[in-house]
Design an enzyme around this catalytic site. Structure first.
Site, PDB file in Angstrom:
ATOM      1  N   LYS A   1       1.908  -0.502  -2.304  1.00 15.63           N
ATOM      2  CA  LYS A   1       1.623  -0.678  -0.984  1.00 15.63           C
ATOM      3  C   LYS A   1       0.813  -1.510  -0.581  1.00 15.63           C
ATOM      4  CE  LYS A   1       4.163   3.319  -1.128  1.00 15.63           C
ATOM      5  NZ  LYS A   1       5.542   3.299  -1.159  1.00 15.63           N
TER       6      LYS A   1
HETATM    7  C1  LIG Z   1       5.846   5.070  -1.585  1.00 16.99           C
HETATM    8  C2  LIG Z   1       6.532   5.925  -0.417  1.00 16.99           C
HETATM    9  C3  LIG Z   1       6.210   7.393  -0.562  1.00 16.99           C
HETATM   10  C4  LIG Z   1       5.556   8.061  -1.645  1.00 16.99           C
HETATM   11  O1  LIG Z   1       4.123   7.708  -1.519  1.00 16.99           O
HETATM   12  P1  LIG Z   1       3.274   8.284  -2.794  1.00 16.99           P
HETATM   13  O2  LIG Z   1       1.873   7.770  -2.444  1.00 16.99           O
HETATM   14  O3  LIG Z   1       3.701   7.380  -4.029  1.00 16.99           O
HETATM   15  O4  LIG Z   1       3.428   9.531  -3.106  1.00 16.99           O
HETATM   16  C5  LIG Z   1       6.903   8.210   0.442  1.00 16.99           C
HETATM   17  N1  LIG Z   1       7.645   7.288   1.452  1.00 16.99           N
HETATM   18  C6  LIG Z   1       7.881   6.209   1.341  1.00 16.99           C
HETATM   19  C7  LIG Z   1       8.719   5.544   2.675  1.00 16.99           C
HETATM   20  C8  LIG Z   1       7.231   5.408   0.378  1.00 16.99           C
HETATM   21  O5  LIG Z   1       7.673   4.130   0.282  1.00 16.99           O
END
Ligand SMILES: *Cc1c(COP(=O)(O)O)cnc(C)c1O
Length: 382
Positions: free
Chosen positions: A180
């Site tokens: 992210k």
């Molecule tokens: C990355 C992601 C998640 C999960 O996030 P984590 O912190 O890895 O649990 C959930 N929803 C979306 C749309 C994502 O891109």
């Protein structure tokens, strides 16, 4: 090799983690609280609760809204699989809706068609950082008496109608996974404007414990805790929070830099009429967590062939965002489900490198390589 993404972590974050380790406050201490306060202030939400990742954030969001067995929650299939999984964790059923081809975001008209007596909530996703139309979904939820939950895993630093994502609805879930825009290793945050949700979320992330470690530590009287309900260990550590505080300070700058790269791609590819580029409508502000390009039928090169040729030139790419209903965990369990728009987007899109800092030369190289692969006739013409 040009990677698809790279977290922007510096000496500053390393120092913050180092310093925190030496304070002896490793979890649920002052850094977690500081990160929460700063994140709430940044987004404009009243409260923020730090958790272990966005998947656990979504799970807790389901619990506090009262979603449970027998309930249906409408969400896009086109999303990271954690979106649908969080609904499953509470025994509810994800009802997959279509997305809009221009934004990859969940389509309100299709959502409305899927509302039944069992529908309890709508879980929208701000796809790769591009905000979904929150107001339209809030109206739908108000009309049918549903809860709105935002999966903003990718959307830290994005904005909708002049306000940062995190400030609009009752429950917004963020991720700080390295893929992210800002990262704490793993990590997550829930923002809310409701005090009752805030208090319950704090309980649930720490085993339902009535007194947290910091309060007990700072008290000058003996306090005994009670475990008032069955909770979870979904804590973020202070080491992560210390990193997160430094990352948050850089977030606006990171987003501006990402948007410059996205703008360069947009400019370079807009004349190619056989591709469709990300659409950022008026009032929407994306952090461009990813830059996805859709190859129309008129494109002479197939998506997989394009990815291989990019790889041969030392450029990483990823296929379009996944669709949960075609994964083994969900396939054959969703009844007869056809989501042609989502399926087509997954099959014909490619995500190209975008990270900060990315030097001019690399941006240019990606642009030139992409262009030369998708327009083979110009090569033979030379
Ligand atoms: C990355 C992601 C998640 C999960 O996030 P984590 O912190 O890895 O649990 C959930 N929803 C979306 C749309 C994502 O891109």
């Amino acid at each position: 090799m040009i990677p698809i993404a790279k977290p922007y972590l510096t000496e500053e974050e390393a120092q913050a983690a180092y310093d925190t380790i030496l304070t002896g406050w490793i979890t649920q201490g002052p850094k977690v609280q500081e990160f929460e306060e700063k994140f709430a202030a940044y987004t404009g939400a009243k409260y923020a609760v730090a958790v272990s990742n966005c998947t656990t954030a979504l799970h807790l969001a389901m619990i506090v809204t009262g979603v449970g067995p027998g309930d249906e929650v409408i969400c896009p299939s086109m999303s990271y699989i954690a979106t649908a999984n969080a609904i499953k964790y509470v025994g509810a059923t994800p009802i997959f809706a279509e997305v809009q081809p221009e934004t990859y975001n969940i389509d309100p008209l299709d959502v409305e068609k899927r509302i039944t007596d069992k529908t309890k909530a709508i879980l929208i996703v701000h796809q790769v950082g591009m905000p979904a139309d929150i107001d339209v979904f809030q109206e739908l939820c108000d009309k049918y008496g549903l809860k709105l939950i935002e999966d903003a895993a990718c959307a830290a630093g994005s904005a909708y109608k002049g306000k940062k994502i995190g400030s609009h609805s009752e429950l917004v879930c963020f991720s700080f996974h390295p893929r992210k825009v800002i990262s704490t290793g793993d990590g997550g945050m829930i923002t809310t404007n409701r005090e009752d949700y805030y208090n319950r979320l704090k309980l649930l992330r720490q085993h339902g414990m009535s007194v947290n470690d910091r309060v007990r530590h700072e008290a000058n009287k003996v306090i005994f805790e009670d475990h008032v309900e069955v909770g979870y260990n979904y804590r973020m550590t202070d080491i992560q929070a210390a990193v997160g505080i430094k990352q948050l300070e850089k977030l606006d700058w990171i987003v501006i830099e990402r948007r410059k790269i996205a703008a360069a791609y947009q400019e370079a590819f807009k004349s190619l009429d056989f591709v469709r580029l990300p659409l950022e409508k008026e009032g929407y502000y994306s952090n461009y967590q990813s830059y996805s390009i859709y190859l129309k039928r008129s494109c002479q090169v197939g998506r997989n062939e394009l990815m291989q040729e990019l790889l041969d030139k030392g450029i990483a790419s990823r296929r379009g965002i996944m669709t949960a209903h075609r994964e083994t965990a969900y396939k054959d369990k969703c009844g007869v489900l056809s989501l042609p728009v989502s399926e087509d987007l997954q099959d014909k899109s490619v995500i190209i490198p975008l990270y900060v800092p990315m030097d001019e030369e690399k941006i240019k190289y990606v642009i030139e390589s992409f262009r030369s692969i998708v327009t083979p006739e110009t090569i033979t013409a030379h």
